[in-house]
Design a protein around this motif. Sequence first.
Motif, PDB file in Angstrom:
ATOM      1  N   ARG A  26      23.155  -5.048 -71.902  1.00  0.00           N
ATOM      2  CA  ARG A  26      23.355  -5.894 -70.728  1.00  0.00           C
ATOM      3  C   ARG A  26      23.590  -5.039 -69.485  1.00  0.00           C
ATOM      4  O   ARG A  26      24.707  -4.980 -68.954  1.00  0.00           O
TER       5      ARG A  26
ATOM      6  N   GLY B  86      20.137 -10.818 -63.774  1.00  0.00           N
ATOM      7  CA  GLY B  86      20.928 -12.010 -64.058  1.00  0.00           C
ATOM      8  C   GLY B  86      20.530 -12.758 -65.309  1.00  0.00           C
ATOM      9  O   GLY B  86      20.964 -13.881 -65.523  1.00  0.00           O
ATOM     10  N   HIS B  87      19.676 -12.167 -66.134  1.00  0.00           N
ATOM     11  CA  HIS B  87      19.192 -12.889 -67.312  1.00  0.00           C
ATOM     12  C   HIS B  87      20.049 -12.580 -68.539  1.00  0.00           C
ATOM     13  O   HIS B  87      20.931 -11.715 -68.507  1.00  0.00           O
ATOM     14  N   CYS B  88      19.786 -13.341 -69.613  1.00  0.00           N
ATOM     15  CA  CYS B  88      20.485 -13.093 -70.871  1.00  0.00           C
ATOM     16  C   CYS B  88      20.221 -11.666 -71.333  1.00  0.00           C
ATOM     17  O   CYS B  88      19.143 -11.122 -71.097  1.00  0.00           O
ATOM     18  N   PRO B  89      21.179 -11.074 -72.007  1.00  0.00           N
ATOM     19  CA  PRO B  89      20.990  -9.693 -72.454  1.00  0.00           C
ATOM     20  C   PRO B  89      19.882  -9.568 -73.508  1.00  0.00           C
ATOM     21  O   PRO B  89      19.408 -10.566 -74.037  1.00  0.00           O
TER      22      PRO B  89
ATOM     23  N   ASP C 245      23.709  -4.092 -65.594  1.00  0.00           N
ATOM     24  CA  ASP C 245      24.097  -4.945 -64.479  1.00  0.00           C
ATOM     25  C   ASP C 245      22.887  -5.415 -63.659  1.00  0.00           C
ATOM     26  O   ASP C 245      21.869  -4.719 -63.605  1.00  0.00           O
ATOM     27  N   GLY C 246      23.052  -6.530 -63.030  1.00  0.00           N
ATOM     28  CA  GLY C 246      21.984  -7.002 -62.135  1.00  0.00           C
ATOM     29  C   GLY C 246      22.173  -8.458 -61.785  1.00  0.00           C
ATOM     30  O   GLY C 246      22.598  -9.251 -62.612  1.00  0.00           O
ATOM     31  N   MET C 247      21.903  -8.781 -60.522  1.00  0.00           N
ATOM     32  CA  MET C 247      21.999 -10.175 -60.080  1.00  0.00           C
ATOM     33  C   MET C 247      20.658 -10.860 -60.245  1.00  0.00           C
ATOM     34  O   MET C 247      19.614 -10.223 -60.275  1.00  0.00           O
TER      35      MET C 247
ATOM     36  N   ARG D 268      17.701  -5.962 -65.922  1.00  0.00           N
ATOM     37  CA  ARG D 268      18.062  -7.362 -66.132  1.00  0.00           C
ATOM     38  C   ARG D 268      18.517  -7.959 -64.793  1.00  0.00           C
ATOM     39  O   ARG D 268      19.510  -7.526 -64.213  1.00  0.00           O
TER      40      ARG D 268
END
Lengths: 752, 121
Positions: free
Chosen positions: A651, A635-638, A653-655, A633
Amino acid sequence: MAIPPHLHSGRRKCYIAATGVRFVRTSVYVFFLGFLSIPDHMKFRQHIILFTAITAFVLDFLYIVIQRVLTQQKGLHGDIVHTVLVLIALGTGGYYHFRATAEEERSPVQLIGRTVIVITVYLLIIGIVQLSAMTKFVVENGRVMPTSNATLVTAIILAACGAIVSIVVFASLTRLIFVKRRKTTRRNYIILLVTASVVIAGDFLTSPNGLGISGFDTLLDILYVFLVIAMVVNGFRFSWILVLSRREKIINLLLSLFGFLFFLILFIYGGENETLNFSLLYFHPALDSFVAVCFLFGTIYMGIGFASTLLHLPTAKEFDRKKVEISSLQNMSRLITQVFDFDELVATTTHLALEVSEGDAAWLELTERNGKSRHGARKQTAETGTPHTRPYAFRNIDPEAIDRLRTPEGMPLQHLVFDTASPLLIQDFQSDRRIAASGRELRNIGTLVIAPLISHGEIIGLLCVSKRKAFEFDKDVVNVLFAFADMVSVALENSALIRESIEKERMEQELLVAQQMQQSLLPQELPRSPQFEIAARSIPAYEVGGDYYDVLTLEGGRLGFVVGDVSGKGVSAALYMAQVKGIFQSLRSDGSSTRDILIRMNAPLCNSMESKSFISLLYAELQTESGELSFARAGHCPLLHVRGDNAKYLRPDGMALGLDATERFAVTLEEERIQLTRDDIIVMFSDGVTESRNADDEEYDYGRLTACVQRLQDRTAAQILDGILDEVRRHSGKEEADDDITVLVLRWHGNT
Amino acid sequence: MSEFSVGIRQRDTVSVLDLRGYLDAHTAPELEKAFQKELDEQRYNIVVNFSDLSYISSAGLGVLMQFIEDVRRNDGDIKLTNMSHRVYNVFDLLGFPMLYEIFPEEEEAVKKFLNKTEKLS
């Protein structure tokens, strides 16, 4: 000249006659009337009239010569044949000239000018004759007689010239009298004509060269007085001077002065001088009288004209300015409709401002709003305080000089106008206390006016005009500039509205293109299999956000799922989307993990995207043989995973992509793996779903989404998708969403 | 539809931007303008106070990204404070806490700036 053969014989004669007349006319034109500028298109009747006049004159000439030869030195004692011929020549010639000039569009000043030119030429001719001393007359029994044939011919030529000149003068004066005619004008003119005719007839009767009847002298003197009175009454016809420009008035003043002097010379000289007076008198005493009457009238008219012009001269400047004001205001009202070109509009505005006020320098300042000038309504907020203005369209002044116009406190001088919303007039710029010393260095400013441009009760700009000398603008100028400023405000406001609507049109076009691009980037068909169901849809908001989804069929029985959201809107968002799609297409054969793929995407996106743009993205891969789902992911919605009563948002982690080009992106990015079991439901979505707000500002949020999916978990993927979208729409209560809404539903049947 | 405003306060060498209302694609230019003004006046110690901000969209976050590089190149920073839960979630989801210092209270952010300045001088 060849005669066109198709003409009938009757018409032919006319044609020949007309051609002959044209020939005569052309000769006369060249030799006598060259300076009278006869119109080219004269009617046939006028040709005949001219022809008659010339014929009468030529016949008269022949008659005089023949008579002299036959009668040996005897004069023309008012001979009837000669008188008739002179009358015909004068009458038809005069009538011809009246008709020929009636259609001319000449201003009164031009008419005066012509009169002056004609008499100047006449004076020159007389002068030449005088100097060459060609004429010698003797007086026998009061009668004037030429002493030689040369004198005779010269006398006739001088007389002919005198006749032509008086006709031209008479016609010009008549037309001048009838400029701006009133009810009494015609009556007065007829009285003048009648009196003049009686005087001329009387002269003819009493002159020794005429009939030589004596005894009328006293009566004739009284008639002369009447004539002069009639001339004076008719001479007071100068109302046209008022509307002349200052320049025209000066020209008129000079012309009428010269006219007056020349006429006076001719009148006095003509009465005394041998050359002129005797020539005319010998030729015909009535002509001599007629010429004298003309010159007298010319003297009186020009004298009155000179005096009137002189009286009007002091107000000429003021009058000129009023005229310019009126015409400028008229121009400005036309300008209001020419608002498509903003630059042209402001340029014309300053140009007209200078014209209206006769200023030396002018410029326009427009209020800035939201960092850019809309030259429209201004919002004065507590944060911005007094608005900032920016100068446009300078004339005879440069922006640096304008910047130096400051109050002693260092505030722009223009702020004084913002406080009062009324025009500011600084009569003596160099010593005014409201201006900082630095401003006084501007030697080119003596007087300064700043008029606010007010639209809908707000100051949208300032119109500034300056003059080099102090005390040059009076209250009238300020009022006119203020009125002018109102028109400028309207024009600017219209211009802004037009620009806005054009801009809006352009934006709408761009949005349409962006929507089409976005639609074309979405998959046309989704993979089908007994193992799973996939349903997905993206509903673009009116002002396209940047949602994107894709389902990729990869090698090794894998399926790739992408749901992303590009920040920003319009075409640029759609282009980034296309780039993302391209990168995924190129990686489809790659065996890398979902995390690696996102890491490899980040660097090129950081390079190509604007610093303020980024992409949130969820990438998942399903191993269809095993049912293992791995995902990362950015930075997107889980991702929502529903298994019976268990629902979980996953969810890792990730930018977001494009935020950080350094190692940090890779360091923070996690990959998660889950093993799907039969009837598991996976929902991927964009923030448009969970952030959809209702009237109470409540978001649809994750809880409602979970509940919705759980309620529908026995349905097909397509039904779940429809259910979610329906509920989101009901929640927001609006048909059009504020943001793009994207949902992708995967229902796993497993390997049965 | 959405109302948004930026107020600028000076606290010593630190500029505090108070955001109010909804920050979305329509109102983002307003914030852009405020940042640009600070940069134009060479003030690079910036604290953004979110206490009165009720909503932020990706366009609003974009504004922060737009200026952070410039600010940091000039030895300054943009620090974020007083975020509501809802606003913080948006930042968090996108990974912004990795890029920006986020403080619960404005005081702390300002203090951090001032400490740094003291150390330098």
